[in-house]
Design a protein around this motif. Structure first.
Motif, mmCIF file in Angstrom:
data_model
loop_
_atom_site.group_PDB
_atom_site.id
_atom_site.type_symbol
_atom_site.label_atom_id
_atom_site.label_comp_id
_atom_site.label_asym_id
_atom_site.label_seq_id
_atom_site.Cartn_x
_atom_site.Cartn_y
_atom_site.Cartn_z
ATOM 1 N N GLU A 149 -8.470 37.834 -88.599
ATOM 2 C CA GLU A 149 -8.387 37.615 -87.149
ATOM 3 C C GLU A 149 -7.073 38.123 -86.574
ATOM 4 O OE1 GLU A 149 -6.601 34.158 -89.275
ATOM 5 O OE2 GLU A 149 -8.502 35.264 -89.435
ATOM 6 N N ASN A 150 -6.038 38.226 -87.407
ATOM 7 C CA ASN A 150 -4.751 38.737 -86.925
ATOM 8 C C ASN A 150 -4.746 40.248 -86.789
ATOM 9 O OD1 ASN A 150 -3.613 36.170 -86.904
ATOM 10 N ND2 ASN A 150 -2.870 36.345 -89.009
ATOM 11 N N ARG A 161 -0.232 37.363 -75.535
ATOM 12 C CA ARG A 161 -1.443 37.140 -76.322
ATOM 13 C C ARG A 161 -2.117 35.820 -75.970
ATOM 14 N NH1 ARG A 161 -0.796 39.385 -82.410
ATOM 15 N NH2 ARG A 161 -2.915 38.575 -82.424
ATOM 16 N N LYS A 181 -10.914 40.661 -77.739
ATOM 17 C CA LYS A 181 -10.197 39.488 -77.241
ATOM 18 C C LYS A 181 -9.061 39.095 -78.176
ATOM 19 C CE LYS A 181 -14.169 37.513 -74.777
ATOM 20 N NZ LYS A 181 -15.062 36.337 -74.657
ATOM 21 N N GLY A 182 -8.068 38.414 -77.610
ATOM 22 C CA GLY A 182 -6.994 37.850 -78.409
ATOM 23 C C GLY A 182 -5.733 38.684 -78.478
ATOM 24 N N ASP A 197 -8.325 39.956 -72.403
ATOM 25 C CA ASP A 197 -8.299 38.665 -71.693
ATOM 26 C C ASP A 197 -7.817 38.840 -70.256
ATOM 27 O OD1 ASP A 197 -8.665 36.657 -74.132
ATOM 28 O OD2 ASP A 197 -7.326 38.279 -74.739
#
Length: 537
Positions: free
Chosen positions: A132-133, A422, A450-451, A456
């Motif tokens: 996810e990073n 972020r 996203k993220g 966003d």
């Protein structure tokens, strides 16, 4: 007799000692800089500490230093060409899903251990523990599995085709390789590394937090050794202090983007005492307008802000004309850049009219517009160590005041600035697209992913879902004509929606003393330039 023997013994000892000294001196001279010759050292500066030198994480680790220690499978060269690095060759399956790399043999990490497919897989396993990073890299999101086929064959299998995979494998982080000795016991490098062990030309040999970092040549390096023995990076947060240190001879070279003010660069150039140079455009300086802010969700407000400042004057004033005014989100030296953009010209009256139409009125006797009793007040966050963002922020503050917008500007440390970006905790934010080797595909990827701040911030655009779909189609398409059409449509939408305002095309600057030779700007925006340079003694 005894005295005579003593004299002979002393004479023999003297001859032996002289011979040993002579031998020692010869070995010293033959061993180079370590004994007998003057060590070649180049001292540079950087605005912040180099960080933990973990190849699999981001801030606060600094790209310029990470690239000195760690190497990729393939490297990015001028013109977007991808060339062998730790992999000497590769093949791609017909369906575009399998990438098989033949690794160079006899490559060692700085501690003498071998680089092979098993270590390569261990690094990718660590990366995928925290996928996810890293999902801003498109190929990470579609990576199905990795295999050590044999000792020197490493294979990546994707869930679906993704045309920029090779290009993304050239980036500095997180897809470069740490030696076994650097891994924590559980293999999760996101928690930290034991030591920075890489295959690159440099090793970190001395380090004091927030003061300096010293890198020396890696004796096990498989490629051409650097021409100097040591690179010292002094941590100097303030740009003016950095210039003074350079003028006093405490630094040999100043390199980077936003590392000193453009005025300082011009003055050093005009002195004639130093070598100076500018790179080609490496990225586009942009202003992100967060559409989740109620005021900025209105296109008319965004258009008002776009027309409400004199971009040409600001770029010329702040960068002394060294950066070029940007009207498109990608400069023309990048693939798929728009060529038919209609610039949003400076027009105060048009800006005021847009705000009036949006319902933001200027009450009598007041300087800030209001709507439903709320003032039109926004915050712009910027990196306080960067030498261009602050004066640009101050310029926007003054110019938007003239159309009735109150802009508060907040300078932050880079880590805090990125954290807020972020977390979508901002109104306005200075951003640049990633540059080579990331763009254009990484730039459009984060429009949809996203993220990471951009997606966003754009989430309240009415056509966001359609935009995201176009991004996915562009990244998966194997049809070049279709891909060109999609890139054009994406950029047109972003331009018309005015949530990403291009300001200028960023260029790297370098200033160095005339004893230095061989300097070249790297093709990869984030690579270090140190291995090719030399210095006269």
């Amino acid at each position: 007799m005894i005295k005579s023997k003593m004299k002979i013994l002393l004479l023999m000892l003297l001859i032996l000692t002289t011979a040993l000294v002579g031998c020692s001196t010869k070995n010293t001279e033959e061993s180079g800089a370590d004994a007998g010759q003057t060590e070649k050292t180049i001292t540079v500066s950087w605005p912040r500490d180099i960080g933990t030198m973990n190849p699999h994480v981001y801030n606060p680790s600094q790209l310029i230093a990470q690239s000195m220690i760690y190497e990729p499978l393939v490297s990015y060269k001028d013109g977007g060409k991808v060339e062998p690095q730790l992999a000497e060759s590769w093949t791609i399956s017909e369906d575009g899903k399998e990438y098989t790399f033949s690794l160079r043999q006899n490559i060692k990490f700085s501690d003498g251990t071998a680089f092979n497919a098993t270590v390569a897989k261990k690094n990718f396993d660590a990366i995928m523990l925290n996928v996810e990073n890293h999902s801003w890299l498109g190929f990470i999101g579609v990576l199905d599995k990795t295999e050590a086929v044999d000792e020197y064959t490493f294979k990546l299998t994707l869930k679906q085709p993704y045309y920029p995979t090779l290009q993304e494998l050239t980036v500095i982080r997180p897809v470069r390789f740490l030696g076994e000795a650097g891994f924590p016991e559980d293999g999760d490098t996101s928690k930290g590394v034991k030591e920075p062990v890489g295959t690159g030309p440099w090793m970190l040999t001395d380090y004091k937090t927030d003061e300096y970092a010293e890198f020396t040549r890696n004796p096990n390096y498989w490629g051409e050794q650097p021409k100097v023995d040591k690179i010292v990076i002094k941590i100097i947060p303030d740009g003016e202090t950095r210039v003074l240190a350079f003028e006093k001879g405490e630094l040999d070279l100043i390199y980077g983007e936003g590392i000193i003010s453009m005025d300082a660069y011009k003055q050093l150039e005009a002195s004639g005492e130093y070598e100076t140079s500018l790179s080609e455009p490496i990225a586009t300086r942009q202003l992100v307008l967060n559409t989740t802010n109620e005021a900025l969700a209105d296109l008319k407000v965004r258009q008002a802000l776009q027309h409400g400042f004199n971009k040409q004057a600001m770029v010329e004033g702040v960068t002394s004309g060294l950066e070029e005014k940007a009207d498109s989100l990608l400069s023309q030296n990048f693939p798929y850049a728009q060529t038919d953009v209609i610039p949003a010209e400076y027009d105060v009256e048009k800006a005021k009219a847009y705000l009036d139409e949006a319902g933001w009125k200027l009450p009598d006797g007041k300087t800030v517009r209001e709507k439903d009793g709320k003032p039109l007040e926004l915050e712009l966050i910027y990196e306080k160590a960067e030498q261009v963002q602050k004066p640009m922020a101050e310029t926007l503050q003054a110019e938007w005041a003239a159309i009735g917008v109150k802009l508060n500007i907040t300078g932050l440390e880079l880590t805090e600035q990125v954290k807020r970006f972020r977390a979508n905790d901002f109104d306005l934010y200075f951003f640049s697209n990633y540059g080579a080797p990331y763009d254009p595909h990484s730039f459009i990827h984060i429009v949809a992913e996203k993220g990471f701040g951009i997606s966003d911030a754009l989430s309240k655009l009415p056509m966001k879902q359609e935009l995201d779909q176009q991004v996915q189609e562009a990244l998966l398409s194997v049809d070049e004509k279709k891909r060109e059409e999609l890139y054009g449509a994406i950029q047109t939408t972003l331009h018309e929606q005015a949530a990403l305002l291009p300001i200028s095309y960023i260029k790297k600057t370098v200033v160095y003393n005339k004893k230095i030779s061989g300097f070249e700007f790297p093709a990869n925006r984030d690579e270090n330039p140190f291995s090719s340079i030399d210095i006269e003694q």
